[in-house]
Scaffold this active site. Structure first.
Site, mmCIF file in Angstrom:
data_model
loop_
_atom_site.group_PDB
_atom_site.id
_atom_site.type_symbol
_atom_site.label_atom_id
_atom_site.label_comp_id
_atom_site.label_asym_id
_atom_site.label_seq_id
_atom_site.Cartn_x
_atom_site.Cartn_y
_atom_site.Cartn_z
ATOM 1 N N LEU A 180 99.788 104.558 54.064
ATOM 2 C CA LEU A 180 100.182 103.292 53.245
ATOM 3 C C LEU A 180 101.185 104.252 52.055
ATOM 4 C CD1 LEU A 180 99.550 100.219 53.277
ATOM 5 C CD2 LEU A 180 97.725 100.959 51.701
ATOM 6 N N HIS A 181 102.448 103.849 52.170
ATOM 7 C CA HIS A 181 103.221 104.397 51.057
ATOM 8 C C HIS A 181 104.341 103.417 50.899
ATOM 9 C CE1 HIS A 181 105.761 105.565 54.564
ATOM 10 N NE2 HIS A 181 106.752 105.387 53.646
ATOM 11 N N ARG A 182 104.805 102.215 51.407
ATOM 12 C CA ARG A 182 105.915 101.684 51.048
ATOM 13 C C ARG A 182 105.638 101.155 49.615
ATOM 14 N NH1 ARG A 182 109.507 102.683 53.924
ATOM 15 N NH2 ARG A 182 108.774 103.067 56.168
#
Ligand code: UD1
Length: 399
Positions: free
Chosen positions: A229-231
């Site tokens: 998860l990094h957006r």
């Protein structure tokens, strides 16, 4: 969220003029450049190619581990840019790249993917009249709130040669007025790397034993899920992040969820103060992992949850069910042919989709056309013809 920039570092060898130049900046670039550099080096008459790293990603875990595992040579030039706002980072890369390009004057600058380094270097090259070659062109999410979408559209407009990974990309480019002869459907260089590295993937059990021996015992019985998860759309809005993590904690009741955390996400989780609760629920929080560790965890996962573009493609190549925590994707072939499904960020939808997959309803799909480990060789063949037509490199030598 920023790191001090460092000085530009150039390898002591005298700068070579001419040849090709390949630019990398961020983690997802490294696995795309590796097979290109390897393909250029093959055979009795290699294509000379200098490597420039912008320094967008600089942590040992975000950069060095990838260079080492993928056999990428030390960059000829490291621009040492570091982190900052989009405008600052893009501008600083441009400012530092311009003199490098002027000194070396390559035949073409090859940029890969869709990160800030990609568009920044493409713009500098185009303004200096150096042809830009874009690898992974034509992907469109049609969502301009994603910084990568802006980077993709602009880079493609600046490019002389555009190499695509899936058929839909050509239509996207033609619609934007790109001349058809510039576009070449070659397949997916990231999958070249995956196929080349598969035999060296670190078994999931080994990584789990190192990260969380307790989870290893549970995973032995129930298998494991993998989450990334990094957006900004998911991570920077606390209410969205909290919802996703609530769903993940629920999923972790059934099987350990391995979660290698990107630095930006790590900071957001700290702000929410939920790390302890996640770990208690069976989520294995780790720092960013190397390519070979990720490949092993992905290949053996019962389920992958992600908002990464690259992992949608890697799971499709591996036939592992993937739930993408976004409402759209720029890689539609992973939906139509692959193992990917869009589930957005709504916790209930994520939880229900994960239950379905774990109950045996996941998609395995098939491997898309030309994702066969040969994309970089196809690119080399096109580049050699193009250079010969222009009279560059060996073309100039009459080859
Ligand atoms: C970038 C790319 C994204 C890609 C992602 C993979 C853009 C617009 N985004 O996003 O497309 O999917 O890389 O990781 O180019 N940081 C570190 N150490 C590092 C690098 C970053 O701590 O080595 C931290 C910094 O606080 C930084 C933040 O992570 O501000 C974000 O880094 P940045 O390169 O700006 O964007 P990513 O979110 O990594």
């Amino acid at each position: 969220m920023s790191a001090p920039a460092t000085a530009v570092r150039t390898r002591p060898a005298a700068p070579e003029r001419g040849g090709l130049m390949c630019v990398v900046g961020a983690r997802p670039n490294f696995m795309k450049a590796a097979p290109l550099l390897a393909a250029f080096a093959e055979g009795p008459t290699p294509l000379p190619c200098a490597l420039v790293h912008t320094g967008q990603h600089y942590d040992a875990e975000m950069k060095d581990a990838f260079f080492r595992q993928l056999g990428i040579p030390e960059p000829d030039v490291d621009l040492g840019v570091g982190s900052g706002s989009h405008a600052w980072q893009t501008a600083e890369i441009m400012r530092r790249f311009e003199p490098v390009l002027e000194a070396r004057r390559p035949e073409a600058v090859i940029v890969v993917g869709d990160v800030n380094s990609t568009v920044a270097c493409a713009l500098v090259a185009a303004k200096l009249g150096v042809p830009v070659v874009h690898v992974e062109a034509g992907l469109r999410s049609f969502d301009r709130s994603m910084p990568e979408e802006i980077n993709r559209v602009l880079t493609d407009q600046l490019s002389e040669l555009l190499f695509t990974t899936e058929r839909q990309a050509r239509e996207n480019l033609l619609r934007e007025g790109i001349a058809p002869w510039r576009i070449h459907f070659v397949g997916n260089v990231m999958i070249d790397t995956l196929r080349a590295q598969e035999p060296r993937a670190v078994p999931a059990a080994e990584t789990l034993a190192r990260l969380a021996p307790r989870a290893l015992r549970r995973a032995g019985e129930a298998g494991h899920a993998l989450l990334t998860l990094h957006r900004p759309g998911n991570v920077d809005r606390p209410e969205v992040l909290r919802g996703i993590l609530d769903a993940v904690a629920e999923i972790a009741r059934r099987l350990p969820v391995v979660f290698p955390v990107h630095p930006r996400t790590r900071a957001a989780i700290e702000r929410l103060g939920v790390a302890g609760r996640l770990e208690a629920a069976g989520v294995v929080l780790a720092g960013p992992l190397g390519y070979l560790e990720m490949l092993g965890l992905m290949r053996e996962a019962r389920l992958v949850l992600t908002d990464s573009g690259g992992m949608q493609e890697e799971t499709t190549a591996l036939g592992v069910p993937c739930l993408t925590l976004r409402e759209n994707t720029e890689r539609p072939v992973t939906l139509t042919e692959g193992s990917n499904e869009l589930v957005g960020s709504d916790p209930e939808r994520i939880r229900a989709a994960a239950e379905r997959v774990l109950d045996g309803g996941g998609r395995r799909g098939r491997v898309p056309e030309r994702w066969d480990g040969q994309a970089a060789r196809r690119i080399r063949a096109v580049l050699e013809r193009w250079l010969a037509d222009r009279g560059g490199l060996r073309g100039a030598a009459g080859a």
